[in-house]
Design a protein around this motif. Structure first.
Motif, mmCIF file in Angstrom:
data_model
loop_
_atom_site.group_PDB
_atom_site.id
_atom_site.type_symbol
_atom_site.label_atom_id
_atom_site.label_comp_id
_atom_site.label_asym_id
_atom_site.label_seq_id
_atom_site.Cartn_x
_atom_site.Cartn_y
_atom_site.Cartn_z
ATOM 1 N N HIS A 490 0.595 -1.144 -0.246
ATOM 2 C CA HIS A 490 -0.073 -0.192 -0.178
ATOM 3 C C HIS A 490 0.179 1.537 -0.154
ATOM 4 C CE1 HIS A 490 -3.603 -2.324 1.773
ATOM 5 N NE2 HIS A 490 -4.063 -2.513 0.289
ATOM 6 N N GLU A 491 2.142 1.271 0.523
ATOM 7 C CA GLU A 491 3.050 2.688 0.276
ATOM 8 C C GLU A 491 4.127 2.938 -0.526
ATOM 9 O OE1 GLU A 491 5.334 1.732 3.857
ATOM 10 O OE2 GLU A 491 4.057 2.120 5.661
ATOM 11 N N LYS A 492 3.748 1.707 -1.126
ATOM 12 C CA LYS A 492 4.809 1.541 -2.456
ATOM 13 C C LYS A 492 3.886 1.898 -3.341
ATOM 14 C CE LYS A 492 8.268 -0.469 -4.560
ATOM 15 N NZ LYS A 492 9.668 -1.137 -4.815
ATOM 16 N N TYR A 493 2.302 0.973 -3.980
ATOM 17 C CA TYR A 493 2.106 0.977 -5.434
ATOM 18 C C TYR A 493 0.172 1.991 -5.036
ATOM 19 C CZ TYR A 493 5.703 -2.117 -6.419
ATOM 20 O OH TYR A 493 6.793 -2.547 -6.601
ATOM 21 N N GLY A 494 -0.263 1.956 -3.546
ATOM 22 C CA GLY A 494 -1.359 2.212 -3.813
ATOM 23 C C GLY A 494 -2.409 1.574 -2.499
ATOM 24 N N LYS A 495 -3.437 2.174 -1.943
ATOM 25 C CA LYS A 495 -4.437 1.392 -1.740
ATOM 26 C C LYS A 495 -5.331 0.777 -2.051
ATOM 27 C CE LYS A 495 -4.036 3.293 2.664
ATOM 28 N NZ LYS A 495 -3.458 2.563 4.059
ATOM 29 N N SER A 496 -5.499 0.497 -2.944
ATOM 30 C CA SER A 496 -6.051 -0.708 -4.420
ATOM 31 C C SER A 496 -5.110 -1.647 -4.855
ATOM 32 C CB SER A 496 -6.187 0.417 -5.620
ATOM 33 O OG SER A 496 -5.408 0.563 -6.663
ATOM 34 N N VAL A 497 -3.489 -1.880 -4.844
ATOM 35 C CA VAL A 497 -3.161 -3.095 -5.552
ATOM 36 C C VAL A 497 -3.950 -4.646 -4.137
ATOM 37 C CG1 VAL A 497 -1.045 -2.902 -3.278
ATOM 38 C CG2 VAL A 497 -0.903 -3.235 -5.409
#
Length: 957
Positions: A490-497
């Motif tokens: 989530h930190e690197k690619y966003g919450k929707s990953v």
């Protein structure tokens, strides 16, 4: 008699000990053993030789349960010494006991029991390995018998079924290890998939990855087509099998019909993966082709370069090598070195892929036959000939292993190996026997990166998560849990990953490499066990896994704890049959330890296994086992004799006097009569020798020394001599001293022998009155106790005299019950100590005590006597008439001599016959010559005996 409730409780305890499933046994075990220890007295556990004719092997499990119930297997810090710690090599949870297990259990238990008696807090950590491949195979076969396939169940349900199998059957091997007497702390038993050990595995992976020591890549591995996974080098067994060497023409591109290279290969099916043809640069036959192109057969004209490399053996086959980097370890390394492309022609199931063109989808062995047939059709098949192949087979499944390039996870080993090499070099780690240091150094110096991923469902899941829609090799997250991985994503690619975990598991050896410290609480370095017991003391295992397990433990121990995981490595050899052959089901020579225990007893098996030399293979035979079963009986009979000749338990004053005897000072030792002083001195010498051997891990030497002393000195000599104190003495004090010496020596023998033979020694120890504590926790005897060299020498002279008389009796076939007279001739000082033990001399030599004379010069009837020289200054004269009827003996010998002479003459006649010498086989002639020589010697001896008898007759006239 025990009450019904006590009897019922013992049955319940036995059920939970031997039958109940693993987790319930561990959960309820301590409660039941507490009840067992409270309600079961020693009288209900042990049997005395006074009652039982022989030691009952069935009592071994009862004794073991009693030890465990008393808590003797747990480390005790009462004396505050340095701990002695051994991590048990965890056997596979699927396993049943074999002689290899019996060997390591015996040797480790010897170490543990010795150090426990020395007063050291002793911890032996037991456990089992989840055995990824083996366990998954067992459960898959079980499911197949029900018509179920693994893929049909799915990973979660299949894993659940494996756990169910493990809970039901996983305790078999540990119960069998108990039967061997393993005094390990079962309250600390571990399983490599336990929560604690699994946490350690994940932590180790994460830390290694953070240091850049774990990476993912496509490299050559050992691939098991049936198991559908990579396997370690240890799980590949090579066998010599009949095969075929195929000779194939590779045409040279742009050349004439006569321009071709003939290649010899055992695997024509891999030619579709050829990326070069290699010859030796010094091979003049092919020099003109170097740098040109060759056409790979059956590939519609695909060209590969013809290169020169010194790796090619000019003498093998035709001296031309096809390079198939995707399917041969050596070719793979050549390709990597020279920058050649790598072609994979094989699917994971052992069929050929689309690179093989028309052969796509066919099994590799079917393709081998079809390729050769097609080569014959197009005129490119030269010949084929028989050839012995070294075939790699899966240790688990038995199928032929396929070298295959596959995407796997690897550990970079070189920096880890460097530290492990320094540990031995600096003396932080000692390998026993020392010769294995070379093997250890060679492997670590030439180490390759370790493939740690396995394509299985049973095991430690690799703690790597991938991002849905991203490249697996470039975008992945290493984390300690799925929650941590999702947070990082989530930190690197966003919450929707979305993420998913790598489907592979870690090599079983990865978790095993952490065993010495993960079992003690690591990565929690503040854990009580880790602080108290790490580093451990010694690792004992078979020399065949020095590379695959021991070296990896050393590397991981240093990497994660900063210390070598143990100070010593003790390596034992393999158990072979009586002919020196490796045990195998094929040969039908496998010896089952449990069956052996039932027939010979655990103690006999343990003692037999322990007499080997470190690092060397041991040939196991029924004769050796029978011999050591006899040792168990001899111990029992010795205990029976001693108990029969000790005071009654109710005679308190006699026992007070007996227990007051001390033989550990020079003053009290020198006050003892000669046989007693001798046996106590020899015992004190034995204690020093055996203790040194134990400390140096020379267990075979220790066992043999104890055996020789007990059987040769104590049982055959002192026990026999002591009978004169009980049956032929009018002195209560002499008998009391003998009782004290018997008790003192025997209890020390039991202590010294206990690590080897724990059951019979504990049974005998408990039978001795007024024992303060169990033998298993009794104190090891002190060393450097006094001994009297003069008494030892004197008793040895007495022994020599007795042996000389016994030999003379045997030579003249004197009936055992017949008492004979004798004159003992020696100087005054020798006669003084020999005559003081005339009852011992008379009893052990079967002499007539009333007609034994001690004189300083030969007797008047010396010429009619057999003259014996027992030693310098000590002789004996035995009247011949006492031993034989001289007249009858003369007639018997004369008749015997006549027969012997006739036989000898017949042998000489054959040897003098030219036709016999010329026509008979050489070994037959040699045999006749040997018989003639033996006959000649016997004739000479018989003539001497006749002459001696005739001289006695004439001198008596």
């Amino acid at each position: 008699m025990p009450s019904q409730s006590q009897a019922l409780l013992r049955h319940v305890v036995y059920y939970f000990r031997v039958v109940a499933i693993y987790p319930f046994r561990r959960f309820f075990g301590s409660l039941f053993f507490f009840c067992f220890s409270v309600m079961t007295s020693e009288d209900e556990v042990f049997t005395s030789p006074e009652i039982a004719k022989s030691f009952d092997f069935a009592s071994e499990e009862r004794i073991y349960s009693w030890w465990e119930a008393q808590g003797y297997f747990k480390p005790s810090f009462d004396q505050g010494a340095d701990p002695f710690v051994i991590p048990m090599p965890p056997p596979n949870v699927t396993g049943s006991l074999h002689m290899g297990h019996a060997m390591f259990v015996t040797l480790e238990d010897i170490m543990v029991r010795y150090n426990r008696m020395k007063g050291r807090p002793t911890l032996w950590i037991p456990g089992t390995d989840h055995a990824g491949i083996a366990t998954q195979l067992v459960v898959e076969k079980m499911l197949a018998s029900e018509g179920i396939k693994r893929a049909e169940l799915g990973r979660e349900e299949f894993t659940k079924r494996v756990w169910e199998w493990k809970e039901k059957y996983g305790g078999t091997i540990t119960n069998q290890i108990r039967r061997l007497g393993a005094s390990c702390d079962w309250t600390r038993e571990h399983f490599t998939l336990d929560e604690q050990l699994s946490r350690a595995v994940v932590e180790a992976f994460v830390r290694l990855h953070e240091k850049g020591l774990i990476y993912q890549g496509s490299y050559m591995v050992n691939w098991s087509p049936n198991l559908q996974t990579a396997v370690s080098d240890l799980e590949v067994e090579y066998s010599e099998e009949p095969g075929t060497l195929f000779y194939i023409k590779y045409r040279v591109a742009g050349g004439s019909r006569d321009d071709f290279l003939t290649i010899a290969t055992t695997r024509p099916e891999t030619l579709f993966g050829d990326t070069a043809i290699a010859v030796n640069p010094e091979d003049e036959r092919y020099a003109k082709y170097i740098g040109r192109q060759a056409i790979v057969p059956l590939t519609f004209g695909r060209h590969v370069p013809i290169i020169a490399d010194r790796y090619v053996d000019k003498e093998f086959g035709t001296g031309v090598l096809k390079i198939s980097p995707g399917h041969d370890h050596n070719d793979y390394h050549i390709a990597r070195k020279l920058g050649l492309p790598i072609l994979n022609v094989m699917n994971k199931d052992g069929t050929l892929n689309e690179v093989a063109g028309l052969y796509c989808g066919l099994d590799r062995f079917e393709v081998r036959k079809k390729v050769w047939s097609d080569l014959e059709e197009v005129g490119l098949a030269v010949k084929k000939e028989s050839h012995v192949l070294r075939v790699p087979r899966s240790q688990r499944g038995g199928e032929v292993i396929e070298p295959l390039v596959s995407k796997q996870w690897f550990v970079t080993m070189e920096p880890l190996a460097e530290k492990a090499l320094h540990a031995v070099e600096k003396g932080q780690l000692t390998i026993l026997p020392e010769r294995f240091e070379k093997t250890y150094n060679h492997w670590l110096t030439n180490i390759k990166d370790w493939c740690i991923s396995r394509q299985l469902w049973w095991g430690h899941r690799i703690p790597v998560w991938y991002i849905v829609g991203k490249d697996c090799e470039e975008e992945y997250i290493v984390a300690r849990s799925a929650e941590e991985a999702l947070l990082k994503a989530h930190e690197k690619y966003g919450k929707s990953v979305e993420i998913y975990q790598d489907p592979d598991v870690l090599d079983t050896w990865f978790s095993s490499a952490l065993w010495p410290f993960s079992t003690l609480g690591w990565p929690d370095v503040c854990a009580e066990d880790f602080k108290k017991f790490y580093p451990t003391t010694i690792l004992e295992t078979g020399h065949d896994i020095l590379f695959f397990w021991v070296a990896r433990m050393v590397m991981m121990g240093i990497e994660f704890t900063g210390n070598t995981p143990f100070s010593y490595v003790y390596l034992h050899g393999l158990i072979r049959d009586s002919q020196g052959r490796k045990m195998s089901k094929t040969l039908g020579n496998v010896i089952d330890p449990i069956d052996t225990i039932k027939e010979y007893g655990t103690d006999a098996l343990r003692f037999t296994l322990s007499l080997g030399t470190a690092g060397q293979d041991l040939n196991l035979s029924s004769e050796r086992l029978m011999s050591n079963k006899a040792l168990t009986n001899k111990l029992w009979n010795a205990g029976k004799f001693i108990l029969q000749n000790l005071p009654n338990r109710s005679d308190v004053s006699a026992w007070e006097q007996l227990l007051a005897y001390k033989f550990d000072t020079e003053e009290t030792l020198l006050e003892l009569p000669l046989p007693e002083c001798w046996v106590v001195s020899e015992l004190h010498e034995l204690i020093d020798i055996v203790t040194t051997s134990y400390d140096k891990f020379f267990f075979g030497d220790a066992g043999r020394e104890i055996y020789d002393f007990f059987w040769g000195d104590f049982a055959d000599w002192y026990i026999e001599a002591s009978k004169t104190r009980f049956y032929h003495s009018w002195s209560n004090s002499v008998a009391s001293v003998a009782q004290g010496v018997l008790l003192y020596v025997f209890e020390n023998i039991l202590i010294l022998l206990h690590p080897f033979m724990p059951f019979v020694t504990e049974e005998l120890w408990q039978a001795l009155p007024y024992r303060r504590q169990a033998l298993i926790v009794s104190q090891w005897p002190r060393t450097s106790l006094p001994r009297d060299a003069k008494s030892i020498k004197r008793f040895e002279n007495l022994q020599s005299l007795i042996r000389a008389i016994r030999n003379a009796r045997a030579e003249y076939s004197v009936e055992p019950a017949k008492r004979i007279s004798a004159s003992i001739v020696a100087s005054t000082d020798v006669l003084d100590y020999i005559s003081s033990e005339k009852q011992v001399l008379a009893l052990l030599s079967r002499l007539d005590l009333q007609h034994v004379h001690f004189v300083e010069s030969p007797p008047d009837n010396a010429k009619q006597s057999v003259h014996l020289v027992a030693g310098e200054g000590l002789e004996a004269y035995i009247p011949l008439a006492d031993m034989v009827d001289i007249s009858a003996e003369l007639q018997r010998l004369a008749k015997r001599l006549s027969k012997m002479q006739s036989e000898y003459d017949a042998l000489i006649a054959r040897l003098n016959s030219p036709s016999f010498i010329e026509k008979a086989p050489e070994e037959v002639v040699r045999g006749v010559r040997e018989k003639a020589c033996n006959a000649e010697e016997k004739i000479a001896l018989t003539k001497n005996r006749l002459a001696f008898l005739q001289s006695t007759v004439s001198s008596s006239v």
